[in-house]
Design a protein around this motif. Structure first.
Motif, PDB file in Angstrom:
ATOM      1  N   ASN A   1       0.662  -1.391  -0.142  1.00  0.00           N
ATOM      2  CA  ASN A   1       0.549   0.000   0.162  1.00  0.00           C
ATOM      3  C   ASN A   1       0.645   1.397   0.387  1.00  0.00           C
ATOM      4  N   ASP A   2       1.905   0.789   0.734  1.00  0.00           N
ATOM      5  CA  ASP A   2       3.155   2.622   0.808  1.00  0.00           C
ATOM      6  C   ASP A   2       3.920   1.933   1.030  1.00  0.00           C
ATOM      7  N   PRO A   3       4.979   2.348   0.089  1.00  0.00           N
ATOM      8  CA  PRO A   3       5.497   3.531  -1.264  1.00  0.00           C
ATOM      9  C   PRO A   3       4.306   3.291  -1.841  1.00  0.00           C
ATOM     10  N   THR A   4       4.071   4.933  -2.195  1.00  0.00           N
ATOM     11  CA  THR A   4       3.255   5.017  -3.458  1.00  0.00           C
ATOM     12  C   THR A   4       4.648   4.719  -4.860  1.00  0.00           C
ATOM     13  N   GLU A   5       4.021   4.354  -6.271  1.00  0.00           N
ATOM     14  CA  GLU A   5       5.220   4.177  -7.606  1.00  0.00           C
ATOM     15  C   GLU A   5       5.608   5.617  -7.402  1.00  0.00           C
ATOM     16  N   GLY A   6       7.109   5.493  -7.196  1.00  0.00           N
ATOM     17  CA  GLY A   6       7.939   6.889  -7.742  1.00  0.00           C
ATOM     18  C   GLY A   6       7.756   7.448  -6.503  1.00  0.00           C
ATOM     19  N   LEU A   7       7.501   7.195  -5.278  1.00  0.00           N
ATOM     20  CA  LEU A   7       7.964   8.280  -4.006  1.00  0.00           C
ATOM     21  C   LEU A   7       9.377   9.081  -3.890  1.00  0.00           C
ATOM     22  N   GLU A   8       9.460   9.593  -3.898  1.00  0.00           N
ATOM     23  CA  GLU A   8      10.962  10.176  -2.947  1.00  0.00           C
ATOM     24  C   GLU A   8      11.164  10.496  -1.006  1.00  0.00           C
ATOM     25  N   VAL A   9      11.909   9.825  -1.213  1.00  0.00           N
ATOM     26  CA  VAL A   9      12.355   9.169   0.971  1.00  0.00           C
ATOM     27  C   VAL A   9      13.328   9.487   0.460  1.00  0.00           C
ATOM     28  N   HIS A  10      13.443  10.713   2.193  1.00  0.00           N
ATOM     29  CA  HIS A  10      15.214  10.585   2.997  1.00  0.00           C
ATOM     30  C   HIS A  10      14.816  10.415   3.930  1.00  0.00           C
ATOM     31  N   ASP A  11      16.655   9.689   4.106  1.00  0.00           N
ATOM     32  CA  ASP A  11      16.753   8.948   5.809  1.00  0.00           C
ATOM     33  C   ASP A  11      15.839   7.410   5.662  1.00  0.00           C
ATOM     34  N   TYR A  12      14.841   7.259   6.052  1.00  0.00           N
ATOM     35  CA  TYR A  12      13.772   6.186   6.189  1.00  0.00           C
ATOM     36  C   TYR A  12      12.653   6.439   5.671  1.00  0.00           C
ATOM     37  N   PHE A  13      12.096   5.323   5.536  1.00  0.00           N
ATOM     38  CA  PHE A  13      10.581   5.297   5.166  1.00  0.00           C
ATOM     39  C   PHE A  13       9.961   3.932   5.530  1.00  0.00           C
TER      40      PHE A  13
ATOM     41  N   ARG B   1      19.992   5.841   4.577  1.00  0.00           N
ATOM     42  CA  ARG B   1      20.513   7.390   5.310  1.00  0.00           C
ATOM     43  C   ARG B   1      21.591   6.883   4.516  1.00  0.00           C
ATOM     44  N   ASP B   2      22.088   6.237   4.684  1.00  0.00           N
ATOM     45  CA  ASP B   2      24.030   5.589   4.013  1.00  0.00           C
ATOM     46  C   ASP B   2      23.951   5.737   2.558  1.00  0.00           C
ATOM     47  N   LEU B   3      22.848   5.492   1.527  1.00  0.00           N
ATOM     48  CA  LEU B   3      22.178   4.466   0.328  1.00  0.00           C
ATOM     49  C   LEU B   3      22.941   5.811  -0.845  1.00  0.00           C
ATOM     50  N   PRO B   4      23.445   6.143  -1.359  1.00  0.00           N
ATOM     51  CA  PRO B   4      23.305   7.137  -2.234  1.00  0.00           C
ATOM     52  C   PRO B   4      22.580   7.080  -3.544  1.00  0.00           C
ATOM     53  N   PHE B   5      22.190   8.242  -3.577  1.00  0.00           N
ATOM     54  CA  PHE B   5      21.073   9.250  -4.319  1.00  0.00           C
ATOM     55  C   PHE B   5      20.650   8.136  -5.356  1.00  0.00           C
ATOM     56  N   GLY B   6      18.843   7.977  -6.069  1.00  0.00           N
ATOM     57  CA  GLY B   6      19.410   7.397  -7.036  1.00  0.00           C
ATOM     58  C   GLY B   6      17.756   6.569  -6.943  1.00  0.00           C
ATOM     59  N   SER B   7      17.563   6.112  -7.852  1.00  0.00           N
ATOM     60  CA  SER B   7      16.488   4.560  -8.114  1.00  0.00           C
ATOM     61  C   SER B   7      16.606   3.426  -7.170  1.00  0.00           C
TER      62      SER B   7
ATOM     63  N   ALA C   1       5.018 -11.502  -5.003  1.00  0.00           N
ATOM     64  CA  ALA C   1       5.357 -10.586  -4.637  1.00  0.00           C
ATOM     65  C   ALA C   1       5.145  -9.396  -4.925  1.00  0.00           C
ATOM     66  N   ASP C   2       4.791  -8.461  -4.459  1.00  0.00           N
ATOM     67  CA  ASP C   2       4.931  -6.762  -5.011  1.00  0.00           C
ATOM     68  C   ASP C   2       5.729  -5.598  -4.880  1.00  0.00           C
ATOM     69  N   THR C   3       6.176  -4.491  -5.835  1.00  0.00           N
ATOM     70  CA  THR C   3       7.206  -3.889  -5.955  1.00  0.00           C
ATOM     71  C   THR C   3       6.432  -2.638  -6.313  1.00  0.00           C
ATOM     72  N   ARG C   4       7.692  -1.589  -5.622  1.00  0.00           N
ATOM     73  CA  ARG C   4       6.625   0.029  -5.608  1.00  0.00           C
ATOM     74  C   ARG C   4       8.947   0.400  -6.069  1.00  0.00           C
ATOM     75  N   THR C   5       8.570   1.530  -7.251  1.00  0.00           N
ATOM     76  CA  THR C   5      10.267   2.027  -7.003  1.00  0.00           C
ATOM     77  C   THR C   5      10.312   3.300  -6.452  1.00  0.00           C
ATOM     78  N   ILE C   6      11.461   3.618  -5.452  1.00  0.00           N
ATOM     79  CA  ILE C   6      11.173   4.483  -4.767  1.00  0.00           C
ATOM     80  C   ILE C   6      12.173   5.671  -5.193  1.00  0.00           C
ATOM     81  N   ILE C   7      12.605   6.732  -4.795  1.00  0.00           N
ATOM     82  CA  ILE C   7      13.582   8.045  -5.299  1.00  0.00           C
ATOM     83  C   ILE C   7      14.300   7.601  -3.882  1.00  0.00           C
ATOM     84  N   VAL C   8      15.524   7.820  -3.762  1.00  0.00           N
ATOM     85  CA  VAL C   8      16.431   8.303  -2.556  1.00  0.00           C
ATOM     86  C   VAL C   8      16.764   9.347  -3.246  1.00  0.00           C
ATOM     87  N   ARG C   9      17.161  10.465  -2.093  1.00  0.00           N
ATOM     88  CA  ARG C   9      16.978  11.553  -2.579  1.00  0.00           C
ATOM     89  C   ARG C   9      18.178  12.414  -0.748  1.00  0.00           C
TER      90      ARG C   9
END
Length: 302
Positions: free
Chosen positions: A207-219, A268-274, A294-302
């Protein structure tokens, strides 16, 4: 019958553990990737939303959150006037064949049932899913006399049973009641009343996160699952497919229906990206049964 009982009857075997104040609309701040089409009733702007739990708690405004809530690092807000947060079911692949998965989408319009029906006639937000209904397949949808009536367009048939169940689950979720669904064409009833079939559901949903959600530090990831011994393994994979995080969530039960799960993921220690977040069912067969759902979601770490 109290609200909890009504919700239990309405949510297709998913245990409704939380109230409407647990539902959060989440805005994806990352741009769309790869030229993927995004179609929402609001127009070209994507309003990516999610529900923190599986319950379709649309029946009781008395428990609604009174304002924006800070949750983790994700941008949260309450639905704005004129919008509806609706469940929309789509078709995805599993080792057991095609099954139904669910998105929670924010759409414009006063009628949640009609808005949800309109939503499944457009492409899903998650490119891993498809829909069984082309634009213009349906006319009006109404809830009355203990049933849901749906008008079909000319040329639409009901031979695809999974597509029919896609419409049934979406309509019942938006209505908040497990009501039979009747399809009509030119005033003639086309079926005897469709009911939800739990066998068509994926055994794990995000249900969460949604596809393409930008996250910071943790989600915090949330969803519903029916997994062996109530264990829901998860992984976070980078663009190369390498696993950079893994863990597991637990559900309150297993074996008879889908239950809510939740996992906190540190980035938190991951490089920015998808990255791709993957939630799975536990597979006691060692893969002999075809592997886990399985279910998947793409996130963007910024």
């Amino acid at each position: 019958m109290n609200l909890a009982d009504v919700l239990h009857d309405a949510v297709d075997g998913i245990d409704p553990a939380d109230r409407i104040d647990a539902i959060r609309a989440r805005t994806a701040s990352a741009p769309a990737r790869g030229g993927r089409p995004w179609f929402y009733a609001a127009g070209a702007v994507v309003l990516a939303t999610a529900a923190t739990v599986a319950a379709f708690a649309v029946l009781d405004d008395s428990t609604r959150s009174s304002g924006p809530t800070h949750h983790d690092d994700q941008v949260t807000s309450v639905p704005t006037p004129g919008t509806q947060l609706v469940p929309a079911y789509f078709i995805g692949d599993t080792p057991r064949g095609p099954r139904l998965f669910r998105e929670f989408d924010r759409v414009v319009g006063p009628d949640a049932v009609q808005a949800a029906l309109d939503r499944i006639q457009r492409p899903p937000a998650d490119h891993d899913y498809t829909t069984g209904w082309a634009p213009g397949s349906f006319g009006d949808a109404t809830v009355r006399d203990g049933r849901i009536d749906v008008e079909l367009s000319d040329g639409v048939d009901l031979s695809d049973r999974l597509a029919v169940q896609q419409a049934v689950y979406t309509l019942q979720g938006a209505a908040g009641q497990r009501l039979p669904v009747y399809f009509w064409l030119e005033g003639q009833r086309g079926n005897m009343g469709e009911v939800a079939d739990p066998a068509v559901l994926s055994q794990v949903m995000i249900n969460d996160p949604t596809e393409g959600l930008e996250v910071h530090d943790y989600f915090t990831a949330r969803g519903a699952a029916n997994s062996y011994e109530a264990n829901v393994p998860w992984e976070l994979r980078d663009d190369s497919g390498s696993v950079v995080r893994r863990g597991f969530a637990t559900t309150p039960g297993w074996g008879d229906r889908l239950y809510p799960w939740e996992a906190r993921v540190d980035v938190r220690d991951l490089p920015f990206g998808s990255y791709t977040f993957v939630a799975m069912t536990d597979d006691p067969s060692g893969g002999e049964g075809g592997g886990p759902d399985a279910d998947t979601r793409t996130i963007i770490v910024r």
